[in-house]
Structures are given as C-alpha cells and as structure tokens.
Design a protein around this motif. Structure first.
Motif, short mmCIF file in Angstrom:
data_model
loop_
_atom_site.label_atom_id
_atom_site.label_comp_id
_atom_site.label_asym_id
_atom_site.label_seq_id
_atom_site.Cartn_x
_atom_site.Cartn_y
_atom_site.Cartn_z
N PRO A 104 0.89 -1.27 -0.04
CA PRO A 104 0.17 0.27 0.01
C PRO A 104 0.80 1.21 -0.01
CG PRO A 104 0.02 -1.01 2.23
CD PRO A 104 0.81 -2.09 1.21
N ARG A 105 0.33 2.27 -0.71
CA ARG A 105 1.21 3.63 -0.68
C ARG A 105 0.42 4.64 -0.12
NH1 ARG A 105 5.20 3.59 -4.68
NH2 ARG A 105 5.18 6.03 -4.56
N THR A 106 -0.50 4.49 0.91
CA THR A 106 -1.27 5.32 1.57
C THR A 106 -0.38 5.67 2.98
OG1 THR A 106 -3.44 4.61 0.94
CG2 THR A 106 -3.32 5.71 2.86
N VAL A 107 -0.34 6.92 3.22
CA VAL A 107 0.62 7.44 4.24
C VAL A 107 -0.51 8.05 5.29
CG1 VAL A 107 2.20 8.78 5.29
CG2 VAL A 107 2.56 7.51 3.09
N ARG A 108 -0.42 7.73 6.77
CA ARG A 108 -1.32 8.12 7.57
C ARG A 108 -1.09 9.66 7.85
NH1 ARG A 108 0.65 3.69 10.05
NH2 ARG A 108 1.71 4.88 11.51
N PRO A 109 -2.19 10.44 7.99
CA PRO A 109 -2.01 11.81 8.17
C PRO A 109 -0.93 11.98 9.28
CG PRO A 109 -4.37 11.15 8.05
CD PRO A 109 -3.64 9.93 8.13
N ASN A 127 9.10 2.74 2.48
CA ASN A 127 9.07 1.40 3.21
C ASN A 127 10.14 0.47 2.47
OD1 ASN A 127 8.31 0.52 0.53
ND2 ASN A 127 6.19 0.87 0.87
N ASP A 131 9.78 2.32 -1.70
CA ASP A 131 8.51 3.42 -2.25
C ASP A 131 9.09 4.47 -1.55
OD1 ASP A 131 7.20 1.61 -4.02
OD2 ASP A 131 6.37 0.85 -2.42
N LEU A 133 7.11 7.42 -0.76
CA LEU A 133 5.70 7.69 -0.31
C LEU A 133 5.33 9.23 -0.12
CD1 LEU A 133 4.97 4.72 1.78
CD2 LEU A 133 4.57 4.66 -0.65
N GLU A 153 5.30 6.82 -9.72
CA GLU A 153 5.33 6.16 -8.03
C GLU A 153 6.77 6.02 -7.93
OE1 GLU A 153 2.57 2.78 -8.29
OE2 GLU A 153 0.84 4.18 -7.92
N ASP A 246 2.40 -1.73 7.49
CA ASP A 246 2.96 -1.57 6.25
C ASP A 246 4.43 -1.45 6.08
OD1 ASP A 246 2.74 0.84 7.63
OD2 ASP A 246 1.19 1.57 6.44
N GLN A 248 6.23 0.99 7.16
CA GLN A 248 6.66 2.52 6.83
C GLN A 248 7.76 3.26 7.67
OE1 GLN A 248 3.27 4.92 5.79
NE2 GLN A 248 2.48 3.44 4.04
#
Length: 275
Positions: A104-109, A127, A131, A133, A153, A246, A248
C-alpha cells in the motif's frame, strides 16, 4: 525449509572466528565459524533447539531465547534489532505460497504531519520495498534532476537497479544496491517482496538477483551523493519506524560533514534566488 531468522543465525554463526571470542583456533581443515555446540553453550540453550531454529522447524522462540542468541553471537545494537524483526516476520510467515501484490502507498495523516515538521530538511517516508511515499521540499531539491522523483510512483529500489543515472548519483553504487536488495527481503510483506522481485528480476538481471536473500545486514555508512552542482555530499541517515503492518519509515538525512552542510545551503540559496 529455512526461515529468515534461521538463515540469519546460521550465517552469523558461520561468520564468527572462534578465536575472536576467546575460543581455541579451529583446525583449518574444519568448516569455518562457530560450531552449533559452541553457540548453544554460549547462549545457554540445547544444540537440538538451536538446530530447530536454524532449520526453520521452530518459528516462535521466546524473547529470552532471542536475547540469549544475541549474546551468544555478540550482536551489536543494529543486529539485535534485526534479529527481533526477523523473529517477528518468521513467526507470522504463512506456510502457503502468498500471491504477489504491491504494498500500500497510503500514508497516515499523522505521519505526513511528522514529515512537515522536518521542513526544510531532507527527509522522506518510505517502506522496505523502496517506495518513496512522501518527502520534504529539501529531499526534492537534493534529488532534482536525478530521475528518482520523475516516476509517477517513485521507488528507490527500482531506480537503483534499472536507471543508469543511479550509478552517477551514488558513487558507492554497489553498497547502495546491497542495502536496497537486503531491505526488500524484510517486507513490507512477503506478498509485496515477491511482487517487486517479479517486477525487477527480468529487467535488472543478475546485479539484482545475486543480491537477494543474503541473511547478514550490510554495513550502512554515510551515504555519498554526487550532485551536479553541489559536488559530492555525504549524509548520515536516521530512521524512525512507524507503527503498522505496512513497514513504513521516516528517513532523515543529516549532513555528515561541514562541506555537505555548506553545499546544501548553497542549493537552498540558489532555489530562493530563482523564486
């Protein structure tokens, strides 16, 4: 079938010269490294249990056993952290062959907010698959024109092994390649590791595949970058592991010497002049 933990313990045991830890020098005709019985004695566990760990038949050693193995192998702080991480992913490994899938490429706020606090420094969220990110403006300034951030990406592992510009950017390309291939074997998950391996192996060739599955972590010294206008820059890297499955990380680049600090300040001054 071996496990990441078992492979690491066995490789580390094989790399230790007995005389370096006070044991009698081994006959040259014998295999190098510590015998299982030597390590078992130093760690206070049985040879049979050590054999099960090395062969992957015991995937859930306790924390006390891990500490004992770390003491027996004389691991440093980085290697101890690596041992604990390998125990975690070994214990969670599924017996069935996983289906390759990108991470996944979503990063938490909250992670993005942490990154913003590091402006205008040089930092990124990544990660273990490589990636990129998210990153600071300082990171973008440092890597401008290198090609890494031109991809939709960005992925540092793919860049290192497939973009010819990477060999110019990194004077110590072989060492950087060792780092990226090693980290890929640690996650973010087995599925994502397999996915990127499948993507890279046909295009990167043996420079990539021969580096896979090495159990011993590479030595990570200051990272040298060859900038087209600022010259050679040397960066120490501090890594903050983020919570979550993930894998990260926030990686902060710190100038390793005064020449690098001054060179980066000139880059920032030139950007302000253009703006």
């Amino acid at each position: 079938m071996g496990t990441p933990l078992g492979d690491f313990v066995r490789a580390k045991r094989d790399s230790i010269r007995p005389e370096s830890i006070g044991l009698p020098r081994r006959d040259r005709s014998r295999a190098p490294g510590l015998r299982r019985s030597d390590l078992a004695t130093r760690s206070g566990i049985s040879v049979e249990y050590l054999t099960r760990i090395e062969q992957g038949r015991d995937r859930h050693p306790s924390g006390s056993v891990l500490n004992a193995l770390a003491d027996g192998l004389s691991l440093d702080t980085t290697e101890r952290e690596h041992l604990r991480y390998l125990a975690k992913i070994t214990g969670g490994a599924c017996a069935a062959q996983p289906h390759p899938a990108p991470p996944p490429r979503t990063v938490r706020p909250a992670a993005l907010a942490t990154l913003r606090l590091l402006e205008p420094g040089v930092a990124m969220i990544t990660n273990r698959a490589g990636d990129v990110l998210a990153h600071t403006t300082g990171f973008a300034l440092l890597l401008r024109g290198a090609g890494l951030l031109e991809a939709a990406e960005p992925n540092l592992t793919r860049y290192v092994f497939t973009d010819p510009r990477a060999r110019t950017l990194f004077p110590d390309w072989d060492r950087v390649a060792d780092e990226q291939a090693f980290d890929l074997g640690l996650g973010p998950s087995l599925q994502s590791s397999l996915w990127l391996r499948t993507q890279l192996a046909p295009v990167a060739g043996p420079e990539f595949t021969r580096r896979l599955d090495r159990p011993i972590p590479p030595v990570r010294n200051a990272l040298r970058l060859r900038h087209p206008t600022a010259g050679e820059l040397r960066w120490d890297r501090e890594t903050l592991e983020l919570r979550g499955a993930d894998a990260q990380q926030v990686v902060v680049f710190l100038a390793a010497d005064e020449d690098t600090a001054r060179g980066f300040e000139r880059l920032r001054g030139g950007l302000r002049a253009v703006v």
